[in-house]
Design an enzyme around this catalytic site. Sequence first.
Site, short mmCIF file in Angstrom:
data_model
loop_
_atom_site.label_atom_id
_atom_site.label_comp_id
_atom_site.label_asym_id
_atom_site.label_seq_id
_atom_site.Cartn_x
_atom_site.Cartn_y
_atom_site.Cartn_z
N ASP A 48 0.84 -1.20 0.00
CA ASP A 48 0.00 0.00 0.00
C ASP A 48 0.87 1.25 0.00
O ASP A 48 1.94 1.26 -0.60
CB ASP A 48 -0.93 -0.06 1.24
CG ASP A 48 -2.29 0.57 0.98
OD1 ASP A 48 -2.33 1.79 0.85
OD2 ASP A 48 -3.28 -0.15 0.90
N HIS A 87 -3.69 5.60 3.66
CA HIS A 87 -4.46 4.44 3.20
C HIS A 87 -3.89 3.14 3.77
O HIS A 87 -4.65 2.27 4.24
CB HIS A 87 -4.42 4.44 1.67
CG HIS A 87 -5.38 3.51 1.01
ND1 HIS A 87 -5.02 2.24 0.61
CD2 HIS A 87 -6.68 3.66 0.64
CE1 HIS A 87 -6.06 1.65 0.02
NE2 HIS A 87 -7.08 2.50 0.03
N LEU A 98 -8.42 -6.98 14.15
CA LEU A 98 -8.92 -8.36 14.10
C LEU A 98 -7.87 -9.37 14.55
O LEU A 98 -8.21 -10.40 15.14
CB LEU A 98 -9.37 -8.70 12.68
CG LEU A 98 -10.73 -8.15 12.27
CD1 LEU A 98 -10.86 -8.11 10.76
CD2 LEU A 98 -11.84 -9.00 12.87
N SER A 228 -11.48 -0.98 -0.42
CA SER A 228 -10.15 -0.97 0.20
C SER A 228 -10.20 -1.34 1.67
O SER A 228 -9.23 -1.86 2.22
CB SER A 228 -9.52 0.42 0.09
OG SER A 228 -9.10 0.67 -1.22
#
Lengths: 272, 189
Positions: A48, A87, A98, A228
């Site tokens: 990214d 981003h 997570l 995204s």
Amino acid sequence: MSDRAVIYDPGFAAGQVQAVPDVLAGEITPEWAWGNSTGRGVKVAVIDSGIDADHPAVGAVTGYVAVEIGPDGTILDTAPHRDLFGHGTACAGIIRNLAPECELYSVRVLGEQLIGRGAAFAAGLRWAVEAGMQVCNLSLGTTRAQFFADLQAVADLAAFRHVTLVAAANNSPQPSYPSMFASVISVTAQDTTRHTINPTPPAEFGAPGVNIRTPWLDGGWLTTTGNSFAAPHISGLVARLLERHPEATPAQVRTILRALAANATPSCKVSP
Amino acid sequence: MAMDHDLLETIVDASAQIVGATSAALFLLDRQAQDLAFAVAHGPAADQVRGRRLPLGHGIAGLVAQTGEPIIVADAESDPRHARDIAQVSGYQPRTLLCVPLLTGDDVLGVLELLDRRDGASFDLGDMLVATQFARVAVLALATAPPESAAPADLHALADRIAAHGARESAACEAILQAYLAGLERSSR
């Protein structure tokens, strides 16, 4: 033929979720797949714009590679770098949330205006596959057909080396690579809390991607929407799954994700 | 850039109606100048922004033009990508935005930006798909649309999206018809 000649409609992002019969639905459980795992030790590359390791929602970044295409070829700089846009930090934050104990690697191929060169993208992805990453989050893609072959070759290599590639589908209704490749797990954003399966790929899974609060540059936060930010949700789940089942191949990962999708239903059984 | 300006006006107006936006604008990219020019503007600040230019990469519209990727902004005030200087010039501070690119081949021709849903909600993914289809029709209204442009398929897709959105407003249908006819005429030249 231009790839633009194909009208690509993911058809899956606007709440068109339907029940999908799956042979393993109900047989595989979340407890078996990932239980309380945290992604401990699983190597996750975020390809990214970089990752801001100082953001408290992201934390330690285990390794860095910044990819540039110079006059004499590809330059791989492994010095720590910053996120040039925000981003990548957003994606890393979703994965970290997570899978808090996964090992994040920042592979920077995008610049300050969130654009980069296709050759750098392919080189960064190749680096990640060859460096032993287990999951690659690809919240980016290219619509330019000239990169199709290079990206396909790396996607094949990833499949052979059991590296799971998770890619955001294009937000515009046209095909982008590598999300279109069959070996790559392609993800679209949905206004949901659990991932879903699309019975008619190429957009294969839906995942939470609407009004997602994500970390951003300078310790900030951004509430944002798009594919995204759905792909990292799947990447985080895969990291947790691979902690429990480190030998799982990308094909097995896909099978497990499918069986555990919110809309997967046990396939019809013969009535007595 | 040669264009059918009246048709663009109709398309922008119709797109705003369908997604329930308070304001809408269409910018065209000037590659040589590396900026965007307002081509069509509707809404409370239309007069203030008409004719102004926006650097490529600057603000949400500039970023969409730069990347070719659509963006939904749920809270412009807190979004670091939002260009506050444009809002200050126009005197209109949007709360929510939806911005999609006008694409032909791999090239961005401009962007369609929709501001502030009238019901106060953020734009959603359904709005984004509708706006994207309107953007494809807008490309047909630009003289640079290639002859092989898939006009009927685009228009069918747009009609489906509008139907899925639960609305069939006359302006949208008119825009579709006009774009279809314009596309046919252009293809036959």
